[in-house]
Design an enzyme around this catalytic site. Structure first.
Site, PDB file in Angstrom:
ATOM      1  CE  LYS A   1      -4.375   1.108   0.005  1.00 42.60           C
ATOM      2  NZ  LYS A   1      -5.512   0.376  -0.556  1.00 42.60           N
TER       3      LYS A   1
ATOM      4  CG  ASP B   1      -7.414   3.238  -1.006  1.00 43.98           C
ATOM      5  OD1 ASP B   1      -7.969   2.129  -1.006  1.00 43.98           O
ATOM      6  OD2 ASP B   1      -7.435   3.989  -0.007  1.00 43.98           O
TER       7      ASP B   1
HETATM    8  P1  NDP Z   1     -13.027   7.674  -2.798  1.00 43.95           P
HETATM    9  O1  NDP Z   1     -11.976   8.664  -2.544  1.00 43.95           O
HETATM   10  O2  NDP Z   1     -13.552   7.543  -4.189  1.00 43.95           O
HETATM   11  O3  NDP Z   1     -14.275   7.947  -1.851  1.00 43.95           O
HETATM   12  C1  NDP Z   1     -14.158   7.955  -0.470  1.00 43.95           C
HETATM   13  C2  NDP Z   1     -15.485   8.420   0.089  1.00 43.95           C
HETATM   14  O4  NDP Z   1     -15.450   8.256   1.503  1.00 43.95           O
HETATM   15  C3  NDP Z   1     -15.771   9.876  -0.177  1.00 43.95           C
HETATM   16  O5  NDP Z   1     -17.140  10.052  -0.333  1.00 43.95           O
HETATM   17  C4  NDP Z   1     -15.264  10.535   1.113  1.00 43.95           C
HETATM   18  O6  NDP Z   1     -15.903  11.768   1.386  1.00 43.95           O
HETATM   19  C5  NDP Z   1     -15.682   9.519   2.138  1.00 43.95           C
HETATM   20  N1  NDP Z   1     -14.826   9.635   3.333  1.00 43.95           N
HETATM   21  C6  NDP Z   1     -13.486   9.532   3.398  1.00 43.95           C
HETATM   22  N2  NDP Z   1     -13.058   9.720   4.660  1.00 43.95           N
HETATM   23  C7  NDP Z   1     -14.175   9.923   5.400  1.00 43.95           C
HETATM   24  C8  NDP Z   1     -14.417  10.157   6.774  1.00 43.95           C
HETATM   25  N3  NDP Z   1     -13.390  10.223   7.648  1.00 43.95           N
HETATM   26  N4  NDP Z   1     -15.704  10.297   7.184  1.00 43.95           N
HETATM   27  C9  NDP Z   1     -16.733  10.214   6.310  1.00 43.95           C
HETATM   28  N5  NDP Z   1     -16.564  10.014   4.985  1.00 43.95           N
HETATM   29  C10 NDP Z   1     -15.316   9.865   4.549  1.00 43.95           C
HETATM   30  O7  NDP Z   1     -12.469   6.282  -2.255  1.00 43.95           O
HETATM   31  P2  NDP Z   1     -12.920   4.815  -2.637  1.00 43.95           P
HETATM   32  O8  NDP Z   1     -14.386   4.783  -2.857  1.00 43.95           O
HETATM   33  O9  NDP Z   1     -12.011   4.321  -3.691  1.00 43.95           O
HETATM   34  O10 NDP Z   1     -12.546   4.006  -1.313  1.00 43.95           O
HETATM   35  C11 NDP Z   1     -13.452   3.880  -0.213  1.00 43.95           C
HETATM   36  C12 NDP Z   1     -13.011   2.754   0.693  1.00 43.95           C
HETATM   37  O11 NDP Z   1     -12.944   1.519  -0.055  1.00 43.95           O
HETATM   38  C13 NDP Z   1     -11.606   2.903   1.306  1.00 43.95           C
HETATM   39  O12 NDP Z   1     -11.585   2.282   2.573  1.00 43.95           O
HETATM   40  C14 NDP Z   1     -10.713   2.093   0.374  1.00 43.95           C
HETATM   41  O13 NDP Z   1      -9.539   1.656   1.002  1.00 43.95           O
HETATM   42  C15 NDP Z   1     -11.648   0.941   0.059  1.00 43.95           C
HETATM   43  N6  NDP Z   1     -11.308   0.220  -1.154  1.00 43.95           N
HETATM   44  C16 NDP Z   1     -11.296   0.846  -2.367  1.00 43.95           C
HETATM   45  C17 NDP Z   1     -11.006   0.132  -3.511  1.00 43.95           C
HETATM   46  C18 NDP Z   1     -11.115   0.744  -4.865  1.00 43.95           C
HETATM   47  O14 NDP Z   1     -11.115  -0.002  -5.850  1.00 43.95           O
HETATM   48  N7  NDP Z   1     -11.243   2.058  -4.999  1.00 43.95           N
HETATM   49  C19 NDP Z   1     -10.620  -1.276  -3.446  1.00 43.95           C
HETATM   50  C20 NDP Z   1     -10.722  -1.857  -2.128  1.00 43.95           C
HETATM   51  C21 NDP Z   1     -11.017  -1.109  -1.051  1.00 43.95           C
HETATM   52  P3  NDP Z   1     -15.032  13.098   1.704  1.00 43.95           P
HETATM   53  O15 NDP Z   1     -14.961  13.736   0.380  1.00 43.95           O
HETATM   54  O16 NDP Z   1     -15.830  13.795   2.708  1.00 43.95           O
HETATM   55  O17 NDP Z   1     -13.701  12.664   2.239  1.00 43.95           O
END
Ligand code: NDP
Length: 448
Positions: free
Chosen positions: A126, A166
């Site tokens: 990572k 991510d």
């Molecule tokens: P994105 O950046 O596309 O989206 C993240 C989302 O989560 C945003 O809406 C963000 O909103 C919100 N968020 C982040 N931090 C917080 C917080 N502290 N409290 C509330 N909302 C929050 O990321 P992904 O969708 O790619 O990833 C989401 C999760 O999935 C992560 O845990 C990642 O590790 C996991 N994941 C992703 C993969 C992928 O293919 N993308 C694969 C496997 C796992 P805001 O704008 O407010 O931060």
């Protein structure tokens, strides 16, 4: 936990003091492994757990870049190459303000078992930075990505380490990162990074893969209980890449996602995020780094709950899709009180360890992130295969492979838990099944 595991865990705590997420993740995995370690006394003799909990390599580096006003900014970059026993290191890059070594290590540790679960030959890594893309211009993001890759390029390669996206790293960032890699090395080595655009070596279904995979996994769980996605309601957090894939697949299968959120609060859409317009709007919000989830509430005239999380809303299924530890004990109690039967972590380590135990004791099924969200990295590995054969499979072919992989992950987890007499325990099963393959390979290599 037996004496050997307790000793290793204490060493992990001492050596990684202050890295709370990493320690939490080791504790959570160890809880499931006692039965396996008891059955394999040879592991202690070769220090298997000691080696498995120490990353093979950690790189930390300075990332200087110039913002739009001409001011020099400095961020910290990381790459944690945790374990390459079963394949080249593989894992995403996270750009978020709160990134530090403890988050990088927990994600890389989890990734090792997740990648093993996919059945594909990929190790665990990572990386990322405390750079926050929110509110930055495209040119600022580009300059940051170029500077980040100017150091990272010497640590990666198609057979060495293959990063991906991510939180905060989507297709735009992957384009900037790969563009700089290509420029520095003078090579078109498309297998060096995944999540690429379709015009330069990407795979169909990669953007949707994590969300789709999570829903395919949930389909298997519901089948076990004689149920279907059709007609079910889902509470989802986040509105990013993963939440989007979940909303899209749930809608296709006749269910509806009724909540979305971000760090400012959540929205409740009783009609469901099911129309093309709403689902496409999620993509627009994700690409526009200056908005918040309130924009959705205003556009579609639905209620917005500032400062609150969507846990406690009456739904059939809860799927956290935002970030680590977004469900704590208080949230878990609300979820159980709302009568939720099915809980699936989609964000990595969505749940604090005590909340996870509580949910396991009170819901029909609790599904761990390392199994549920493995579809993303699985399709990334399929992207690597397509890069190596210089040929793109159709969307249908990739989607059907994704479905098979998620079914295998589910079945392997169920079987592993049953084999050790743990019943229908998807959390323990995933940890055991993921661990066993890595352990076998490490045993074969001797002490390395
Ligand atoms: P994105 O950046 O596309 O989206 C993240 C989302 O989560 C945003 O809406 C963000 O909103 C919100 N968020 C982040 N931090 C917080 C917080 N502290 N409290 C509330 N909302 C929050 O990321 P992904 O969708 O790619 O990833 C989401 C999760 O999935 C992560 O845990 C990642 O590790 C996991 N994941 C992703 C993969 C992928 O293919 N993308 C694969 C496997 C796992 P805001 O704008 O407010 O931060």
């Amino acid at each position: 936990m037996n004496d050997y595991m307790t000793r290793v865990l204490n060493d992990v705590k001492r050596r990684n003091s202050g890295e709370t997420e990493f320690i939490q993740s080791v504790e959570e995995v160890f809880k499931s492994l006692e039965v396996v370690i008891n059955a394999h006394p040879e592991y202690e003799k070769v220090g298997l757990l000691e080696r498995m909990t120490e990353p093979e390599r950690v790189v930390s580096f300075r990332v200087p870049w110039i913002d739009d006003s001409g001011k020099v900014q400095v961020n910290r970059g990381f790459r944690v190459q945790f374990n390459n026993a079963i394949g080249p290191y593989k894992g995403g890059l996270r750009f978020q303000e709160n990134v530090y070594l403890g988050i990088m290590k927990f994600l890389a540790f989890e990734q090792t078992f997740k990648n093993s679960l996919t059945g594909l030959p990929i190790g665990g890594a990572k990386g990322g930075s405390d750079f926050d893309p929110r509110g930055k211009s495209d040119f600022e993001i580009m300059r940051f990505c170029q500077s980040f890759m100017t150091e990272l390029y010497r640590h990666i390669g198609a057979d060495i380490d293959v990063p991906a996206g991510d939180i905060g790293v989507g297709s735009r960032e992957i384009g900037f990162l790969y563009g700089q890699y290509k420029r520095i090395t003078g090579k078109y080595e498309s297998g060096v990074i995944t999540g690429k655009g379709m015009s330069y070596g990407g795979s169909f279904v990669r953007p949707e893969a994590t969300g789709y995979g999570a829903v395919y996994y949930m389909e298997r769980v519901l089948e076990h209980f004689g149920e279907k996605i059709k007609g079910k309601t889902f509470a989802v957090s986040g509105y990013g890449n993963v939440a989007w894939g979940v909303a899209l697949k749930v809608a296709q299968l006749g269910g509806k996602v009724v909540t979305l959120s971000d760090h400012t609060g959540y929205i409740y859409d009783k009609d469901g995020v099911i129309t093309d317009e709403k689902i496409d709007y999620m993509l627009k919000m994700r690409a526009d780094t200056s908005g918040t989830i309130k924009d959705y509430a205003e556009k579609f005239s639905v209620p917005f709950f500032p400062g609150e999380k969507p846990w406690g809303v009456k739904v059939d299924v809860v799927m956290p899709c935002a970030t680590q530890n977004e469900v704590n004990m208080e949230d878990a109690k609300k979820i159980v009180e709302a009568g939720v039967k099915y809980y699936a972590e989609v964000s990595n380590m969505s749940t604090s360890n005590d909340a996870l135990d509580y949910l396991k004791a009170n819901c029909d099924a609790v599904c761990p992130s390392k199994a549920v969200n493995a579809g993303g990295v699985a399709v990334s590995a399929l992207e690597m295969t397509q890069d190596s054969i210089r040929y793109n499979w159709s969307a249908d072919k990739v989607d059907s492979k994704l479905k098979d992989i998620m079914t295998n992950i589910y079945e392997d987890s169920v079987e592993a838990a049953e084999e050790y007499g743990l019943g229908y325990d998807l959390v323990a099963g995933a940890n055991i099944a993921g661990f066993e393959k890595v352990a076998d390979a490490m045993m074969a290599y001797g002490i390395v």
